[in-house]
Design an enzyme around this catalytic site. Structure first.
Site, short mmCIF file in Angstrom:
data_model
loop_
_atom_site.label_atom_id
_atom_site.label_comp_id
_atom_site.label_asym_id
_atom_site.label_seq_id
_atom_site.Cartn_x
_atom_site.Cartn_y
_atom_site.Cartn_z
N SER A 152 45.58 43.78 39.29
CA SER A 152 44.38 42.97 39.48
C SER A 152 43.24 43.76 40.13
O SER A 152 42.15 43.22 40.31
CB SER A 152 44.71 41.75 40.36
OG SER A 152 45.31 42.16 41.57
N HIS A 173 45.22 41.84 32.39
CA HIS A 173 45.24 41.08 33.63
C HIS A 173 45.32 39.59 33.33
O HIS A 173 44.35 38.96 32.94
CB HIS A 173 43.97 41.39 34.44
CG HIS A 173 43.94 40.67 35.76
ND1 HIS A 173 42.78 40.18 36.30
CD2 HIS A 173 44.93 40.36 36.62
CE1 HIS A 173 43.06 39.59 37.45
NE2 HIS A 173 44.36 39.68 37.66
N GLU A 185 42.16 39.45 30.85
CA GLU A 185 41.13 40.48 30.91
C GLU A 185 41.71 41.84 30.53
O GLU A 185 42.80 42.19 30.96
CB GLU A 185 40.56 40.61 32.32
CG GLU A 185 39.80 39.39 32.80
CD GLU A 185 39.23 39.60 34.18
OE1 GLU A 185 38.02 39.37 34.35
OE2 GLU A 185 39.98 40.01 35.08
N ASN A 193 38.14 39.09 39.30
CA ASN A 193 38.48 39.50 40.67
C ASN A 193 37.33 40.18 41.39
O ASN A 193 37.20 40.09 42.61
CB ASN A 193 39.70 40.42 40.67
CG ASN A 193 40.99 39.63 40.73
OD1 ASN A 193 40.98 38.41 40.81
ND2 ASN A 193 42.11 40.30 40.68
#
Length: 287
Positions: A152, A173, A185, A193
């Site tokens: 992440s 992700h 993602e 994030n």
């Protein structure tokens, strides 16, 4: 999981410097998936992959962890089936049986990656640990096998460089809970994030300064911004250790950035193993 195939076909095509028929991207058909890490994320990724017809091997360090993860996947599938097949419960039972039949478990990753098309890593957010894992798997995986990390926050290049397959390495992700969240993602930097973590940390800093209680901050964001969870509820759900790993990594890369400065309260909670819902206490207490 079909998005993986499409994405990698595009990547291979764009990376080729040749022209004409030789430059045509070879279609990569992903049938067999190996998921490393049987925590919440790994279990969710396994469920989604198995439910979409892929055979999946879920890997972790102990049989106990794997058994717990398998039980959680089956319970999650029952919830999905109850809603999806409300009028045809028999079809729901068949869906669960078929999905679970696509899943197998092992504690020996090296013994299964030789026959997998895609390896997705979902372990601790620690670059050294991830690099050691991929360095080992690289020796046993087939040449065509694609490696992907569910990191992440870490840079994919820094993980990929531990292998000899930088052209077959990606960031995927997923979001928690994986079976419910539609976004995956694969962009460098991870959009969500990069915006989310500073928001969560700023909420902590408001609480540290005494601007508002954590309860009032959560209520304000739910009622005022329409968020399903307030920042402190979300922090406990994600895991305070995960948030701290991300923040520490970003701070190390850019120590002058005020958004990435460490939080004393967050650090103390992690030190005391109060990591959120998974340990029974974080910013809030859980039964």
């Amino acid at each position: 999981m079909a998005f993986v195939t499409r994405q990698f076909v595009r990547s291979m095509a764009s990376s080729s410097s040749a022209t004409g028929p030789a430059a045509t991207a070879k279609k990569i058909l992903i049938k067999h998936v190996t998921v490393i890490g049987a925590g919440l994320m790994g279990a969710g990724i396994t469920q989604v992959a198995a439910a979409t017809g892929h055979t999946v091997v879920l890997v972790d360090q102990s049989e106990e962890i794997l058994a717990k993860s398998k039980k959680g996947i089956e319970e999650s599938l029952r919830r999905v089936a109850k809603k999806k097949f409300a009028e045809k419960p028999q079809d729901g039972d068949e869906f669960i049986k078929k999905t679970m039949g696509n899943i197998s478990l092992t504690t020996d990753a090296a013994s299964v990656v030789h026959s997998t098309d895609l390896v997705i890593e979902a372990i601790v957010e620690n670059l050294k640990v991830k690099n050691e894992l991929f360095q080992t798997l690289d020796k046993f995986a087939a040449e065509h096998t694609i490696f992907a990390s569910n990191t992440s926050s870490l840079q994919i290049t820094n993980i990929a460089n531990s292998t000899t397959r930088q052209d077959r390495f990606a960031g995927l992700h997923f979001f928690n809970p994986v079976p419910m969240m539609k976004l995956v993602e694969d962009n460098p930097g991870f959009i969500v994030n990069r915006l989310l973590i500073p928001y969560l940390i700023e909420a902590i800093r408001m609480y540290e300064r005494g601007d508002a209680s954590k309860e009032d901050i959560d209520i304000a964001m739910k009622l005022g911004a329409g968020y399903p969870m307030g920042p402190f509820e979300l922090l406990d759900y994600v895991g305070l250790d995960t948030t701290k790993f991300i923040l520490d990594g970003w701070h190390k890369m850019d120590m002058k950035n005020p958004l990435f400065q460490p939080s004393q309260i967050l650090g103390k909670l992690v030190e005391d193993n109060k990591l959120g819902k998974k340990t029974g206490e974080g910013f809030y207490k859980y039964k």
